[in-house]
Scaffold this active site. Structure first.
Site, PDB file in Angstrom:
ATOM      1  N   ASP A  20     -18.819 -32.882  -3.246  1.00  0.00           N
ATOM      2  CA  ASP A  20     -18.967 -31.691  -4.091  1.00  0.00           C
ATOM      3  C   ASP A  20     -18.129 -31.751  -5.367  1.00  0.00           C
ATOM      4  O   ASP A  20     -17.108 -32.447  -5.428  1.00  0.00           O
ATOM      5  CB  ASP A  20     -18.528 -30.438  -3.312  1.00  0.00           C
ATOM      6  CG  ASP A  20     -19.511 -30.030  -2.233  1.00  0.00           C
ATOM      7  OD1 ASP A  20     -20.421 -30.822  -1.937  1.00  0.00           O
ATOM      8  OD2 ASP A  20     -19.360 -28.922  -1.694  1.00  0.00           O
ATOM      9  N   ASP A  21     -18.565 -30.965  -6.346  1.00  0.00           N
ATOM     10  CA  ASP A  21     -17.800 -30.594  -7.550  1.00  0.00           C
ATOM     11  C   ASP A  21     -17.812 -31.627  -8.671  1.00  0.00           C
ATOM     12  O   ASP A  21     -17.156 -31.432  -9.689  1.00  0.00           O
ATOM     13  CB  ASP A  21     -16.334 -30.250  -7.221  1.00  0.00           C
ATOM     14  CG  ASP A  21     -16.211 -29.054  -6.302  1.00  0.00           C
ATOM     15  OD1 ASP A  21     -17.236 -28.405  -6.020  1.00  0.00           O
ATOM     16  OD2 ASP A  21     -15.085 -28.755  -5.849  1.00  0.00           O
ATOM     17  N   HIS A  70     -24.838 -27.056  -7.267  1.00  0.00           N
ATOM     18  CA  HIS A  70     -23.589 -26.474  -6.758  1.00  0.00           C
ATOM     19  C   HIS A  70     -23.066 -25.386  -7.711  1.00  0.00           C
ATOM     20  O   HIS A  70     -21.874 -25.115  -7.745  1.00  0.00           O
ATOM     21  CB  HIS A  70     -22.545 -27.577  -6.563  1.00  0.00           C
ATOM     22  CG  HIS A  70     -21.394 -27.205  -5.677  1.00  0.00           C
ATOM     23  ND1 HIS A  70     -21.551 -26.520  -4.489  1.00  0.00           N
ATOM     24  CD2 HIS A  70     -20.058 -27.434  -5.802  1.00  0.00           C
ATOM     25  CE1 HIS A  70     -20.358 -26.347  -3.931  1.00  0.00           C
ATOM     26  NE2 HIS A  70     -19.434 -26.877  -4.706  1.00  0.00           N
ATOM     27  N   HIS A  74     -18.842 -22.876 -10.312  1.00  0.00           N
ATOM     28  CA  HIS A  74     -18.185 -22.817  -9.001  1.00  0.00           C
ATOM     29  C   HIS A  74     -17.623 -21.424  -8.659  1.00  0.00           C
ATOM     30  O   HIS A  74     -16.504 -21.290  -8.145  1.00  0.00           O
ATOM     31  CB  HIS A  74     -17.057 -23.858  -8.913  1.00  0.00           C
ATOM     32  CG  HIS A  74     -16.728 -24.275  -7.506  1.00  0.00           C
ATOM     33  ND1 HIS A  74     -15.787 -23.629  -6.719  1.00  0.00           N
ATOM     34  CD2 HIS A  74     -17.214 -25.284  -6.740  1.00  0.00           C
ATOM     35  CE1 HIS A  74     -15.709 -24.229  -5.544  1.00  0.00           C
ATOM     36  NE2 HIS A  74     -16.564 -25.230  -5.532  1.00  0.00           N
ATOM     37  N   HIS A 164     -15.063 -34.357  -1.405  1.00  0.00           N
ATOM     38  CA  HIS A 164     -15.076 -34.068  -2.850  1.00  0.00           C
ATOM     39  C   HIS A 164     -14.779 -35.344  -3.636  1.00  0.00           C
ATOM     40  O   HIS A 164     -13.724 -35.965  -3.419  1.00  0.00           O
ATOM     41  CB  HIS A 164     -14.024 -33.011  -3.201  1.00  0.00           C
ATOM     42  CG  HIS A 164     -14.300 -31.671  -2.597  1.00  0.00           C
ATOM     43  ND1 HIS A 164     -13.982 -31.364  -1.285  1.00  0.00           N
ATOM     44  CD2 HIS A 164     -14.875 -30.557  -3.124  1.00  0.00           C
ATOM     45  CE1 HIS A 164     -14.343 -30.116  -1.033  1.00  0.00           C
ATOM     46  NE2 HIS A 164     -14.894 -29.600  -2.116  1.00  0.00           N
TER      47      HIS A 164
END
Length: 211
Positions: A20-21, A70, A74, A164
């Site tokens: 993620d991210d 995503h 965020h 991540h």
């Protein structure tokens, strides 16, 4: 009579590693490791980072990995209005579509924060919500050995592991993790491959959180 082929993950011991991210400056090193081990992964990307790292986003897709939405910034989607949720999602899907030529077909809510209202917006957008069977909490640990041990402990057949690629220690842990899981006969696949032909509906949560 023609028999349908047995789904890949019915024949092999599969696991989905998800990151993620990103995309982030550490992502190329992760992609190098995944390529070395012939591993496929799923990346849940932030729209604002895709906008500034288009070539890296294209590389992720070119090397056979899957990408999901995503959000743009965020946020905790449960705190936003429906209009704000739509904006976060559509801006991100649009920039991914412009960058790689197709829009994502799944999303992951930041921090897994979702509720019925968020789910209704995802139904409208046709995006299933992808959660996980185990989180390494790598962003908290920031330790290569701890992240490696946690990942191996969480590993199970058809598991979806949350990691991540913005955490440098995670990227550094992956060579040892992949090597150890290979010895346990795991195959590293995308979330879509893990689904074995099952089509998720917009708003549907997968995998369902355990009680």
């Amino acid at each position: 009579m023609y028999a349908a082929p047995t789904p890949y993950c019915a024949r092999y011991k599969c696991i989905a590693l998800t990151f993620d991210d990103g995309p982030w400056p550490y992502t190329p090193a992760l992609l190098d490791t995944l390529k070395k081990h012939k591993a496929k992964a799923t990346f849940f990307l932030l729209g604002r980072k895709v906008e500034s790292r288009g070539e890296l986003t294209q590389r992720i897709v070119a090397e056979g990995h899957e990408i999901g939405n995503h959000t743009w910034n965020h946020p905790d989607l449960t705190t936003l209005s429906n209009e704000e949720i739509l904006d976060e999602m559509t801006r991100t899907s649009d920039v991914i579509d412009r960058t790689v030529g197709r829009a994502p077909t799944m999303m992951r809510p930041p921090n897994g924060a979702t509720n019925a209202r968020v789910g209704e917006v995802m139904i409208e957008l046709g995006l299933p919500q992808i959660l996980w069977t185990g989180s390494t909490l790598d962003w908290q640990a920031r330790d290569v050995n701890v992240i490696a041990k946690r990942t191996l402990k969480l590993a199970k057949r058809n598991g979806v592991i949350l990691l991540h690629d913005i955490v440098p220690e995670t990227v550094k842990a992956m060579p040892a993790v992949l090597k150890a899981l290979e010895k346990q006969n795991y195959r590293f696949v995308t979330v879509t491959t893990l689904l074995q032909g099952r089509e998720l509906q917009g708003g549907e949560i997968y995998p369902r959180p355990s009680k």
